[in-house]
Structure formats: structure tokens, C-alpha cells
Write a protein that holds these residues in place. Structure first.
Motif, short mmCIF file in Angstrom:
data_model
loop_
_atom_site.label_atom_id
_atom_site.label_comp_id
_atom_site.label_asym_id
_atom_site.label_seq_id
_atom_site.Cartn_x
_atom_site.Cartn_y
_atom_site.Cartn_z
N LEU A 22 -35.87 15.49 96.64
CA LEU A 22 -34.78 16.38 97.03
C LEU A 22 -33.43 15.70 96.94
CD1 LEU A 22 -36.53 17.96 100.15
CD2 LEU A 22 -36.56 18.78 97.79
N GLU A 23 -33.33 14.47 97.46
CA GLU A 23 -32.08 13.70 97.43
C GLU A 23 -32.41 12.25 97.15
OE1 GLU A 23 -29.10 14.13 100.62
OE2 GLU A 23 -30.43 15.69 101.43
N THR A 24 -31.46 11.54 96.54
CA THR A 24 -31.67 10.10 96.32
C THR A 24 -30.51 9.32 96.94
OG1 THR A 24 -30.55 10.13 94.18
CG2 THR A 24 -32.94 10.44 94.16
N TYR A 25 -30.83 8.12 97.38
CA TYR A 25 -29.86 7.20 97.98
C TYR A 25 -30.07 5.82 97.38
CZ TYR A 25 -29.27 10.77 101.58
OH TYR A 25 -29.02 11.94 102.25
N GLU A 26 -29.00 5.04 97.36
CA GLU A 26 -29.08 3.65 96.91
C GLU A 26 -28.99 2.75 98.12
OE1 GLU A 26 -27.02 1.66 93.26
OE2 GLU A 26 -25.67 1.46 94.98
N SER A 98 -36.26 13.66 107.92
CA SER A 98 -37.69 13.39 107.75
C SER A 98 -38.48 13.84 108.97
CB SER A 98 -37.93 11.91 107.46
OG SER A 98 -37.62 11.13 108.59
N GLN A 99 -37.89 13.77 110.17
CA GLN A 99 -38.59 14.20 111.38
C GLN A 99 -38.65 15.72 111.49
OE1 GLN A 99 -40.18 12.19 113.75
NE2 GLN A 99 -39.85 10.71 112.12
N GLN A 100 -37.54 16.40 111.24
CA GLN A 100 -37.47 17.85 111.42
C GLN A 100 -38.24 18.61 110.35
OE1 GLN A 100 -33.31 18.75 111.50
NE2 GLN A 100 -33.08 18.24 113.66
N GLN A 101 -38.03 18.24 109.11
CA GLN A 101 -38.56 19.04 108.02
C GLN A 101 -39.88 18.50 107.46
OE1 GLN A 101 -35.31 19.03 105.27
NE2 GLN A 101 -33.87 19.89 106.75
N GLY A 102 -40.39 17.43 108.06
CA GLY A 102 -41.66 16.88 107.58
C GLY A 102 -41.55 16.25 106.20
N LEU A 103 -40.41 15.67 105.90
CA LEU A 103 -40.20 15.04 104.60
C LEU A 103 -40.51 13.55 104.69
CD1 LEU A 103 -36.79 16.75 103.72
CD2 LEU A 103 -39.07 17.45 103.02
N SER A 104 -40.68 12.92 103.54
CA SER A 104 -40.96 11.49 103.48
C SER A 104 -39.82 10.77 102.78
CB SER A 104 -42.24 11.23 102.68
OG SER A 104 -43.32 11.92 103.24
N ILE A 105 -39.64 9.50 103.12
CA ILE A 105 -38.64 8.66 102.46
C ILE A 105 -39.42 7.67 101.61
CG2 ILE A 105 -36.66 7.15 102.78
CD1 ILE A 105 -36.52 8.34 105.69
N ILE A 106 -39.28 7.80 100.28
CA ILE A 106 -40.11 7.05 99.34
C ILE A 106 -39.23 6.24 98.39
CG2 ILE A 106 -41.88 7.28 97.53
CD1 ILE A 106 -42.86 8.31 100.20
N PRO A 107 -39.55 4.95 98.16
CA PRO A 107 -38.85 4.17 97.14
C PRO A 107 -39.17 4.70 95.75
CG PRO A 107 -40.03 2.73 98.64
CD PRO A 107 -40.48 4.12 98.92
N LYS A 125 -40.49 15.75 99.34
CA LYS A 125 -41.41 16.72 99.92
C LYS A 125 -42.71 16.62 99.15
CE LYS A 125 -41.80 21.62 100.86
NZ LYS A 125 -42.29 22.64 99.98
N GLY A 126 -43.82 16.52 99.85
CA GLY A 126 -45.12 16.34 99.21
C GLY A 126 -45.52 17.53 98.35
N LYS A 127 -46.13 17.25 97.21
CA LYS A 127 -46.62 18.31 96.33
C LYS A 127 -48.05 18.67 96.73
CE LYS A 127 -44.21 17.23 92.03
NZ LYS A 127 -44.39 16.80 90.64
N LYS A 128 -48.34 19.93 96.62
CA LYS A 128 -49.71 20.40 96.80
C LYS A 128 -50.44 20.24 95.47
CE LYS A 128 -49.08 22.41 100.96
NZ LYS A 128 -48.44 21.38 101.73
N LEU A 129 -51.75 20.37 95.49
CA LEU A 129 -52.54 20.20 94.28
C LEU A 129 -52.13 21.21 93.20
CD1 LEU A 129 -54.78 18.60 92.97
CD2 LEU A 129 -56.42 20.24 93.88
#
Length: 158
Positions: A22-26, A98-107, A125-129
Motif C-alpha cells: 500500500l505504501e513504501t518508506y525508506e 498496522s495495529q488498527q487495520q491489521g496490516l504488516s510492515i515488510i522489508p 496487506k496480506g493476499k488471499k489464495l
């Protein structure tokens, strides 16, 4: 290679397969001497790594930096958690989302910029199958279309 260019060391392809970015950060990374030497040699793996917030600081966990061959006793644990260098408000914003919307912070990728190691992290945001299947089907159809166009173009030349 120019020192001001972005020199990509490692990409996390699995992240793009398993998540919608959804968003990227450096972010900068707090490293020791032998770790940066190992990174410059390209001996790093981002697969299965993630970021977490502890006491207002963000850490990357699961990022494997192989021990530097010449480092002997100065080498650190390859799987130790490494502190990310972000502004406090960025950390709080990411943590809140990440806490409110159930999102993950991934490198997503690791690169060198002006001689410094930077980590691109993504709010994901995690993908479903079925999402993964749809993406794969689109890739396959695009590849098929590209192949047909290339064949028709090649045939029409003669």
C-alpha cells in the motif's frame, strides 16, 4: 558505478507474492562494520523478514546477513534484530496503521545509496489464495498476448 546511484543489493520477491504493497518508506539500518561489508558483497537475505515496533523503535526481524569471511571475532549473529532509523512520527504512523487495520510492515528491498545501506519497507496487506491465483492468471495471459504479438510482428516482416 557512481556513488550517488541506487545500487540494489537484495529484493524480497516473496513479499510481492504474498502481500499487496500500500505504501513504501525508506529507512536507514543500524549496522556494525562487518555487517556492512557483508552487505556490500551481496550476502543478505530478506525472505521471511518483517518489522516490529518495540518501545517506540522499529526493528527488522528475520533479515539474514551472512558473517563476513574476514571478520573473525567481530562478526555478529546473522539473525539478530536490527534497528531501523526512521523519524518518530513515521514509526508511530506505521505502528498505528498496522495495529488498527491489521496490516504488516515488510522489508521490500535493501540497497546502497551514497554509501549507506537503506531498507525499503512497505505497509502491506496480506493476499488471499484467490488473489494470488488472479495475479498469476493475469501474468500468464499478458505473457501469452506478448508472445502472440511478437509472433505476428515477426511473421509480418517477411
Amino acid at each position: 558505478m557512481d556513488k550517488n546511484e541506487k545500487q540494489i543489493i537484495a529484493n524480497n520477491k516473496k513479499a510481492y507474492h504474498d502481500y499487496f504493497v500500500l505504501e513504501t518508506y525508506e529507512a536507514g539500518i543500524e549496522l556494525f562494520g562487518t555487517e556492512i561489508k557483508s552487505i556490500r558483497n551481496g550476502r543478505v537475505n530478506l525472505k521471511d523478514s518483517f518489522c516490529s515496533v518495540d518501545d517506540g523503535e522499529m526493528f527488522v526481524i528475520g533479515m539474514h546477513i551472512s558473517p563476513y569471511e574476514m571478520g573473525n571475532r567481530f562478526n555478529r549473529d546473522p539473525m539478530r534484530k536490527k534497528r531501523l532509523l526512521l523519524h518518530k512520527r513515521e514509526i508511530m504512523k506505521l505502528f498505528g496503521q498496522s495495529q488498527q487495520q491489521g496490516l504488516s510492515i515488510i522489508p521490500l528491498s535493501l540497497y546502497l545509496l551514497k554509501g549507506r545501506a537503506k531498507l525499503e519497507i512497505g505497509l502491506c496487506k496480506g493476499k488471499k489464495l484467490y488473489d494470488k491465483r488472479a495475479v498469476q492468471a493475469k501474468k500468464d495471459s499478458d505473457r501469452q498476448i506478448e508472445r502472440v504479438i511478437k509472433e505476428n510482428y515477426h511473421d509480418s516482416k517477411y
